[in-house]
Scaffold this motif. Sequence first.
Motif, short mmCIF file in Angstrom:
data_model
loop_
_atom_site.label_atom_id
_atom_site.label_comp_id
_atom_site.label_asym_id
_atom_site.label_seq_id
_atom_site.Cartn_x
_atom_site.Cartn_y
_atom_site.Cartn_z
N UNK A 154 -57.98 -91.69 -56.55
CA UNK A 154 -58.07 -92.02 -57.97
C UNK A 154 -57.26 -91.03 -58.80
N UNK A 155 -57.87 -90.00 -59.35
CA UNK A 155 -57.08 -89.04 -60.13
C UNK A 155 -57.30 -87.63 -59.62
N UNK A 156 -56.18 -86.94 -59.41
CA UNK A 156 -56.20 -85.56 -58.94
C UNK A 156 -55.39 -84.73 -59.91
N UNK A 157 -55.96 -83.65 -60.43
CA UNK A 157 -55.25 -82.80 -61.38
C UNK A 157 -55.12 -81.39 -60.83
N UNK A 158 -53.90 -80.88 -60.82
CA UNK A 158 -53.61 -79.53 -60.35
C UNK A 158 -53.17 -78.70 -61.55
N UNK A 159 -53.77 -77.53 -61.70
CA UNK A 159 -53.49 -76.66 -62.85
C UNK A 159 -53.22 -75.26 -62.36
N UNK A 160 -52.21 -74.61 -62.93
CA UNK A 160 -51.92 -73.24 -62.52
C UNK A 160 -50.69 -72.68 -63.20
N UNK A 161 -50.29 -71.49 -62.81
CA UNK A 161 -49.12 -70.84 -63.42
C UNK A 161 -47.84 -71.59 -63.06
N UNK A 162 -47.09 -71.99 -64.07
CA UNK A 162 -45.91 -72.80 -63.84
C UNK A 162 -44.60 -72.05 -63.80
N UNK A 163 -44.63 -70.76 -64.06
CA UNK A 163 -43.39 -69.98 -64.08
C UNK A 163 -43.75 -68.52 -63.86
N UNK A 164 -42.71 -67.68 -63.88
CA UNK A 164 -42.92 -66.26 -63.66
C UNK A 164 -42.56 -65.86 -62.25
N UNK A 165 -42.19 -64.60 -62.09
CA UNK A 165 -41.73 -64.13 -60.80
C UNK A 165 -42.73 -64.29 -59.68
N UNK A 166 -43.94 -63.82 -59.86
CA UNK A 166 -44.92 -63.85 -58.78
C UNK A 166 -45.36 -65.27 -58.44
N UNK A 167 -45.60 -66.10 -59.47
CA UNK A 167 -46.05 -67.47 -59.21
C UNK A 167 -45.00 -68.27 -58.47
N UNK A 168 -43.75 -68.16 -58.91
CA UNK A 168 -42.68 -68.91 -58.25
C UNK A 168 -42.40 -68.33 -56.87
N UNK A 169 -42.47 -67.01 -56.76
CA UNK A 169 -42.29 -66.38 -55.44
C UNK A 169 -43.35 -66.85 -54.46
N UNK A 170 -44.57 -67.08 -54.96
CA UNK A 170 -45.64 -67.57 -54.10
C UNK A 170 -45.25 -68.89 -53.45
N UNK A 171 -44.63 -69.79 -54.23
CA UNK A 171 -44.20 -71.08 -53.69
C UNK A 171 -43.06 -70.91 -52.70
N UNK A 172 -42.11 -70.03 -53.00
CA UNK A 172 -41.01 -69.75 -52.07
C UNK A 172 -41.56 -69.22 -50.76
N UNK A 173 -42.48 -68.28 -50.85
CA UNK A 173 -43.06 -67.69 -49.65
C UNK A 173 -43.84 -68.71 -48.83
N UNK A 174 -44.49 -69.65 -49.51
CA UNK A 174 -45.19 -70.71 -48.79
C UNK A 174 -44.24 -71.53 -47.94
#
Length: 434
Positions: free
Chosen positions: A292-312
């Motif tokens: 049905x509906x799924x909502x994801x919320x979190x930090x959308x920018x910044x060095x550490x947040x974006x680095x977290x996605x790269x590291x994943x």
Amino acid sequence: MLPLRVGIAGLGTVGGAVLRRLTGDAAAIAARTGRPVQVTGVAARDRAKAAPLLGEANWFDDALDLARSPDIDVFVELIGGHEGVARSAVAAAISAGKSVVTANKALLAHHGLELAAAAEAQGVALAFEAAVAGGIPVIKVLREALSGNTIDRVCGILNGTCNYILTRMEAEGLGFAECLAEAQRLGYAEADPSFDIDGFDTAHKLAILASLAFGSAPDLDAIHVEGIRSITSDDLRAADDLGYRVKLLGVAQRTDHGIETRVHPTMVAKTTALAAVHGVTNAVAVNADAVRELTLVGPGAGGDATASAVLGDIADLARGSTVLPFGRPAALLEHAPRAPMQRHEGGYYVRLSVRDRPGSIAAIATRMAAAEISFESIMQRQPVAAPRGAEPGFVPVILITHATSETTIREALDAVEAGGTIAGKPQLIRIERN
């Protein structure tokens, strides 16, 4: 086990954070993935500035040389831009049999299909979790976790700069220019903020999300794009009184006319999850048949947040986990039928500066009725400040329509303008009621 050898091109805010975490958390990353990850090469513009971060990594003056180096297994592109060295280096890495991790939304929106096909042909990965919504794992959710669902709609707040500005304007009654200047001072907005505030950053991200959601080729040209420059404190105050908040949304949805993709300021009900997202935070809501509906919320920018996605993404490669870049073979990513913006249907908020004389509102209502547009409400109110384009003898009037089409409301407002009862251009904001 032999280490996964990583080359990083670009040591800005994100690249520096990735390098620091790969070196500082090396033991923990190896424990989580079952394989050591080692940075063996770095390319950036300023060697002197990068020197304290290099450690044992080799320096490359040219990102292309790093991309082709036999001493790396994975090329991490954090340069940015959809042409030039970023595109050339990613293509070179794939051609040389290297997997690629990138945060480059523009590159994927413009050339994602071509690069995905090349990666599949070489049997390497093209991973881009960091390209959309920073630290929110929305790419993995759409591509993998929801692969058993039919997705009908993806909608999100995808630009922290715009959300920060709108949040400050609403909370403190400030003007757009003042909030933009504050965002620039805090580093949330660039010196030239056009890419963010005019909606293009959101459009690039939406092109990627739509491709993943609907199995189509990224199609940036299909997206209707509007920014937030026209939004005033009066609009935000009226939205608040009506039970809404104004957000810059990227929306991709199935319709009877094809896939509709659009970026624009939108009124969302205060009761929704998206309305509760403030400041530089991002959010993505997905409507699918099973969840049905799924909502994801979190930090959308910044060095550490974006680095977290790269590291994943790097961790997935260390584990030996690779998936098709867009969730299905590139050859099956067709250009989906576009639903033109003129066919969009929904409610609208309209703010007019109306001549203050008997019969003016009645004349407007008559023209709207001729177009078969009905109203949910009509309000006349005093503005916080004189609206742009207002003249003495005119008053602000706000109309909330029932569902109508984009073409119909535009043609009706053209007729209202031609009638001489209003000053300036009408303000039009779509209302999202899904």
